[in-house]
Write an enzyme that holds these catalytic residues in place. Structure first.
Site, PDB file in Angstrom:
ATOM      1  CE1 TYR A   1      27.496  36.733  59.708  1.00 45.32           C
ATOM      2  CE2 TYR A   1      25.199  36.851  58.994  1.00 45.32           C
ATOM      3  CZ  TYR A   1      26.281  37.397  59.676  1.00 45.32           C
ATOM      4  OH  TYR A   1      26.134  38.591  60.340  1.00 45.32           O
TER       5      TYR A   1
ATOM      6  N   GLY B   1      36.637  42.844  66.888  1.00 46.48           N
ATOM      7  CA  GLY B   1      36.360  43.227  65.506  1.00 46.48           C
ATOM      8  C   GLY B   1      36.399  44.728  65.319  1.00 46.48           C
ATOM      9  CB  ALA B   2      38.005  47.309  67.366  1.00 48.15           C
TER      10      ALA B   2
ATOM     11  CB  SER C   1      22.662  38.325  61.950  1.00 47.64           C
ATOM     12  OG  SER C   1      22.273  38.489  60.593  1.00 47.64           O
TER      13      SER C   1
ATOM     14  CB  SER D   1      36.895  47.099  59.209  1.00 46.76           C
ATOM     15  OG  SER D   1      36.406  45.781  59.343  1.00 46.76           O
ATOM     16  N   GLY D   2      34.303  48.427  59.913  1.00 43.23           N
ATOM     17  CA  GLY D   2      32.850  48.297  60.006  1.00 43.23           C
ATOM     18  C   GLY D   2      32.249  48.730  61.319  1.00 43.23           C
TER      19      GLY D   2
END
Length: 349
Positions: free
Chosen positions: A168, A25-26, A155, A28-29
């Protein structure tokens, strides 16, 4: 495998500037910020995501700045593509020392509305991507017999369920259970793997704009949120310092505490507070085609179009990095408070 104890193995983690770090997941964010910060600290980075154009741009930026970086387009929901990430790291650098399971997607919609197909796709990325990455990383450390780090991104909603993002939250509960169970098994076996779970609160990233939405209004974070740099700071600290859990933001720790100790009260409060903090009534929601559930979203954006108080750091993360100092400060404040109360009582008497 070495006969060293788990504690002996994990305290021998390499310094950050000697590490090869895999980040999913590199593009963005949190992943984008973590990659940039890791490279700036001297680590070699292996960048993975579905957005190849963004990965290429990021890798070129890092290389031009004098850092070492490679990239590979990969969908972590597919085991064979996760294997290719590891192969790229080994081919390029001969190994990897830290693996960060950061890739994730979300769905905004009520539990009874979200299609089973969308649910399964989210779990393919959020849960199975973490499982594939975890097993790949731990197996690599076992084969090398050299301590390494696995970092899974959980999370606040993996500690306490929520409205509107039920799918989620369920995937993050699964990640928390998987990480905790895997850690216990590896510790019992004396495996050379430090396994950390990161618990972010609300983070100011494009997460909400990438979301698959069933809502009429655009998903956003409203209220207090933390910068992606705070999560990256926690990740990079855990890469070279064995940590069980790191919370990012007081809201993450507080919601976990309240949910565990006062579940019914927390439910009622959350039912009243949560919904209006998850969407912007002035904007129409994005379309399914604009989400990143089934294909890559736009890349190279660290922050999102969220509304509210955007913190510049997380003091919870700072405290996790300096536990002895933190305990000393808390103890000092406690002693001061006790003495203050005694003095006031004496004056009254």
């Amino acid at each position: 495998m070495s006969h060293e104890t788990f504690e002996e193995c994990t305290t021998k983690l390499k310094k950050l500037n000697d590490q090869v770090i895999v980040i999913t997941g590199a593009s963005s964010g949190i992943g984008l910020v973590t990659a940039s910060m890791a490279a700036a600290k001297g680590a070699k980075v292996v960048l993975a995501a579905r957005n190849e154009a963004a990965l290429k741009e990021l890798a070129e930026e890092l290389l031009q700045a004098g850092h070492e970086a490679v990239y590979i387009r990969a969908d972590v929901g597919m085991e064979e593509e996760v294997n290719k990430i590891a192969e790229m790291a080994i081919k390029s650098f001969g190994r990897f020392d830290t693996w960060v399971n950061n890739a994730g997607v979300t769905i905004y919609g009520n539990a009874m509305d979200v299609s089973y197909q969308d649910m399964k796709r989210l779990f393919a990325t959020n849960f199975w991507g973490v499982v594939y990455g975890s097993r790949t990383a731990v197996q690599h450390y076992l084969e090398r017999g050299v301590p390494g780090t696995l970092i899974n991104i959980g999370s606040v909603f993996g500690d306490k369920g929520t409205l509107i993002q039920s799918v989620y939250a369920s995937s993050k509960f699964a990640i928390h259970g998987w990480t905790d169970s895997l850690r216990i098994e590896m510790e019992r076996e004396g495996a050379p793997a430090s396994i950390t779970l990161i618990h972010p609160g609300r983070i100011d990233t494009p997460y909400t704009e990438h979301a698959r939405s069933y809502l009429a209004h655009q998903p956003v974070h409203k209220g207090m949120m933390y910068p992606p740099e705070a999560v990256a700071e926690a990740i990079l600290y855990a890469a070279s310092h064995p940590k069980r859990d790191i919370y990012v933001g007081s809201q993450a720790k507080m919601l976990q505490f309240l949910g565990a100790n006062f579940p019914r009260l927390t439910d009622k409060l959350w039912e009243r507070i949560s919904p209006r903090t998850q969407y912007d009534e002035t904007r129409k929601s994005n379309t399914p085609e604009e989400s990143n559930l089934y294909h890559a979203g736009y890349g190279m954006h660290e922050r999102g179009a969220n509304l509210g108080w955007k913190r510049i750091r997380s003091m919870i993360v700072k405290a996790a990095k300096h536990p002895v100092l933190t305990r000393a400060i808390v103890a000092g404040i406690s002693v001061w408070a006790v003495l203050k109360v005694k003095r006031n009582n004496q004056e009254i008497n």
